[in-house]
Scaffold this active site. Structure first.
Site, PDB file in Angstrom:
ATOM      1  N   LYS A 132      17.981  40.712  47.933  1.00 40.21           N
ATOM      2  CA  LYS A 132      18.556  39.351  47.537  1.00 40.21           C
ATOM      3  C   LYS A 132      18.153  38.486  46.473  1.00 40.21           C
ATOM      4  O   LYS A 132      16.224  37.976  47.227  1.00 40.21           O
ATOM      5  CB  LYS A 132      19.184  38.854  48.806  1.00 40.21           C
TER       6      LYS A 132
ATOM      7  N   LYS B 217      27.656  33.492  58.341  1.00 34.18           N
ATOM      8  CA  LYS B 217      26.452  33.050  60.065  1.00 34.18           C
ATOM      9  C   LYS B 217      27.489  32.266  60.693  1.00 34.18           C
ATOM     10  O   LYS B 217      27.439  31.417  60.665  1.00 34.18           O
ATOM     11  CB  LYS B 217      25.553  32.061  58.280  1.00 34.18           C
TER      12      LYS B 217
ATOM     13  N   ASP C  23      29.350  31.814  51.122  1.00 28.17           N
ATOM     14  CA  ASP C  23      28.376  31.767  52.049  1.00 28.17           C
ATOM     15  C   ASP C  23      28.834  30.164  52.431  1.00 28.17           C
ATOM     16  O   ASP C  23      29.683  29.759  52.676  1.00 28.17           O
ATOM     17  CB  ASP C  23      27.354  31.752  51.896  1.00 28.17           C
TER      18      ASP C  23
ATOM     19  N   SER D 122      16.050  38.280  52.198  1.00 28.88           N
ATOM     20  CA  SER D 122      16.346  36.862  50.910  1.00 28.88           C
ATOM     21  C   SER D 122      14.959  36.513  50.604  1.00 28.88           C
ATOM     22  O   SER D 122      14.463  36.566  51.133  1.00 28.88           O
ATOM     23  CB  SER D 122      16.951  36.116  51.722  1.00 28.88           C
TER      24      SER D 122
ATOM     25  N   GLU E  76      25.824  35.839  45.428  1.00 28.70           N
ATOM     26  CA  GLU E  76      26.284  34.746  46.076  1.00 28.70           C
ATOM     27  C   GLU E  76      26.527  33.554  46.100  1.00 28.70           C
ATOM     28  O   GLU E  76      25.159  32.815  45.331  1.00 28.70           O
ATOM     29  CB  GLU E  76      25.479  34.757  47.963  1.00 28.70           C
TER      30      GLU E  76
ATOM     31  N   GLY F 142      21.536  34.683  56.968  1.00 29.67           N
ATOM     32  CA  GLY F 142      20.170  34.448  58.141  1.00 29.67           C
ATOM     33  C   GLY F 142      20.001  32.700  57.671  1.00 29.67           C
ATOM     34  O   GLY F 142      20.169  32.445  56.391  1.00 29.67           O
TER      35      GLY F 142
ATOM     36  N   ASP G 201      21.602  35.411  44.509  1.00 28.34           N
ATOM     37  CA  ASP G 201      22.223  34.225  46.196  1.00 28.34           C
ATOM     38  C   ASP G 201      21.501  32.738  45.024  1.00 28.34           C
ATOM     39  O   ASP G 201      20.308  32.338  45.333  1.00 28.34           O
ATOM     40  CB  ASP G 201      21.262  33.974  47.305  1.00 28.34           C
TER      41      ASP G 201
ATOM     42  N   LYS H 207      16.061  35.092  44.960  1.00 30.59           N
ATOM     43  CA  LYS H 207      17.345  33.419  44.745  1.00 30.59           C
ATOM     44  C   LYS H 207      17.718  33.353  43.390  1.00 30.59           C
ATOM     45  O   LYS H 207      15.933  33.507  42.672  1.00 30.59           O
ATOM     46  CB  LYS H 207      16.151  32.701  45.748  1.00 30.59           C
TER      47      LYS H 207
HETATM   48  O1  OSB Z   1      21.746  30.772  51.049  1.00 31.57           O
HETATM   49  O2  OSB Z   1      21.391  32.612  52.998  1.00 31.57           O
HETATM   50  C1  OSB Z   1      21.057  31.158  52.300  1.00 31.57           C
HETATM   51  C2  OSB Z   1      18.165  30.405  54.694  1.00 31.57           C
HETATM   52  C3  OSB Z   1      18.381  29.084  54.434  1.00 31.57           C
HETATM   53  C4  OSB Z   1      19.577  28.775  53.909  1.00 31.57           C
HETATM   54  C5  OSB Z   1      20.078  28.950  52.862  1.00 31.57           C
HETATM   55  C6  OSB Z   1      20.133  30.405  52.958  1.00 31.57           C
HETATM   56  C7  OSB Z   1      18.614  31.253  54.066  1.00 31.57           C
HETATM   57  C8  OSB Z   1      18.541  32.603  53.110  1.00 31.57           C
HETATM   58  C9  OSB Z   1      17.626  32.917  54.437  1.00 31.57           C
HETATM   59  O3  OSB Z   1      18.803  33.241  52.428  1.00 31.57           O
HETATM   60  C10 OSB Z   1      17.425  34.275  54.970  1.00 31.57           C
HETATM   61  C11 OSB Z   1      17.318  34.690  55.703  1.00 31.57           C
HETATM   62  O4  OSB Z   1      16.929  34.133  56.916  1.00 31.57           O
HETATM   63  O5  OSB Z   1      16.002  35.689  55.675  1.00 31.57           O
HETATM   64 MG    MG Z   2      23.313  32.001  50.746  1.00 30.69          MG
END
Ligand code: OSB
Ligand code: MG
Length: 373
Positions: free
Chosen positions: A164, A266, A242, A138, A217, A294, A192, A166
């Site tokens: 992924k 999660k 999510d 990510s 996402e 994660g 995401d 952001k």
């Molecule tokens: O939206 O998935 C998410 C981390 C903190 C809060 C929200 C998200 C995330 C990540 C991290 O995308 C993914 C990782 O732990 O590598």
């Molecule tokens: Mg997410």
């Protein structure tokens, strides 16, 4: 029989190697609450509360979770005998609304304890079937499309099976387009948005359809299902939820409404392993793939997530990056690694399959308290 004698609640501060920026905020270090559960025979199990410092992803925070554990949740389970870890969730959930990340930390600790006591890998206890799991990365929002391209290219070269990206308004179409252009049509890319858009942006988001993303996402509001269903009707790209999926019923509602075609599970967000497994089974029955998300976990949380992701309907690479992607040094031994083909190995040894590095944890500790019955 599972019976807790005490819980050591410990907060550590673990600096990230680089800041992680998502549409709703930026993180430079993780405040992590570790739980060390000790039973009447002195058997020890570890778990991690994934709540962040600020309520910009979940309403739960590190401080509210600590309060919930100390005041309401731990008193319910300390000294109480449970025949199986499946008996823990109903006791934690009855008449206590929300605080799912706090409940999850305790419930997942009980699963780890049960695995320790039975001397079986946690993955096996949960019903896992896979020995290795595909890993995704990510990538946070970058200053420029070029900076994102550089990171995504490195991730692909490292072997990651899913990348992924952001996004947020102003850092979306151009950024994703640049990465697709640079990495070519075969690269497994997804976006995401962490709730950064509204239904009024449907036309704008439809531009992403051109980039053949594996999924987008959580584009819309964190509690929404109805507008996501409307958006999904207007997008070719599958929506993955999510933030919106906080319980089994919310997953059922997503499926009934057509609000998405994939779920990011999660365990912290839904209250632990029992609910995660229920969502997993529900989705399997409906042909909906899930994958393990994660929360920038330490190696303790990673052990829990890897075990969960070994279940059969986790069919898409998880956000299960190796320790070195986040930390100078993790708090477990061995650290989590990924091989050159982008796979993480599910430990075959009993319990979590990694040992907590107590000296390292001690060095990082900000506060400790012991809860007894
Ligand atoms: O939206 O998935 C998410 C981390 C903190 C809060 C929200 C998200 C995330 C990540 C991290 O995308 C993914 C990782 O732990 O590598
Ligand atoms: Mg997410």
């Amino acid at each position: 029989m599972l019976r807790l004698e005490r819980i050591e609640l410990r907060e550590i501060r673990l600096p990230l190697r680089e800041p992680f920026r998502i549409s709703s905020g930026v993180l430079t270090a993780r405040r992590i609450t570790l739980l060390e559960l000790v039973d009447a025979d002195g058997v020890v199990a570890w778990s991690e509360c994934v709540a962040e410092e600020l309520p910009n992803y979940s309403p739960d925070t590190a401080d509210t979770s600590l309060l919930a554990i100390r005041e309401w949740l731990a008193p319910r389970v300390l000294g109480r005998a449970f025949a199986t870890p499946d008996d823990v969730w109903p006791v934690l959930d009855a008449d206590i609304r929300g605080h799912r990340m706090a409940k999850a930390a305790i419930e997942m600790g009980f699963w780890a304890l049960a695995a320790e006591r039975a001397a079986v890998p946690l993955a096996m206890l949960l019903g896992g079937t896979r020995e290795r799991i595909e890993v995704g990365i990510s990538l946070g929002i970058q200053q420029t499309p070029g900076a994102l391209v550089e990171r995504a290219a490195r991730a692909l070269a490292d072997g990651y099976r899913k990348i992924k990206l952001k996004i947020k308004p102003g850092a979306d179409i151009e950024y994703i387009g640049a990465v697709r252009e640079a990495l070519g049509p075969g690269a497994p890319l997804m976006a995401d948005a962490n709730n950064a858009y509204t239904l009024a942006d449907a036309g704008h988001l439809a531009q992403l359809d051109a980039f053949d993303l594996v999924m987008i996402e959580q584009p819309l509001e964190h509690e929404d299902l109805v507008r996501h269903a409307e958006l999904q009707r207007r997008l070719r790209t599958p929506i993955c939820l999510d933030e919106s999926i906080t319980s089994l019923h919310r997953a059922e509602d997503m499926i009934a409404l057509g609000s998405g075609r994939i779920i990011n599970v999660k365990p912290g967000r839904v209250g632990g392993f029992q609910v995660s497994r229920q969502i997993h089974d529900l989705c399997a029955a409906h042909g909906i793939p899930v994958w393990c998300g994660g929360m920038l976990e330490s190696g303790v949380g990673r052990a829990h997530n890897v075990a969960l992701a070994s279940l059969p309907n986790f069919r898409i690479p998880g956000d299960l990056s190796p320790s070195a992607r986040y930390w100078e040094r993790d708090i477990v031994m061995p650290e989590w690694t990924m091989d050159a083909t982008g796979m993480v190995t599910v430990p075959g040894s009993p319990g979590l399959g990694v040992a907590v590095d107590r000296d390292r944890v001690e060095d990082l500790t900000i506060r400790v308290e012991t809860l007894r019955h």
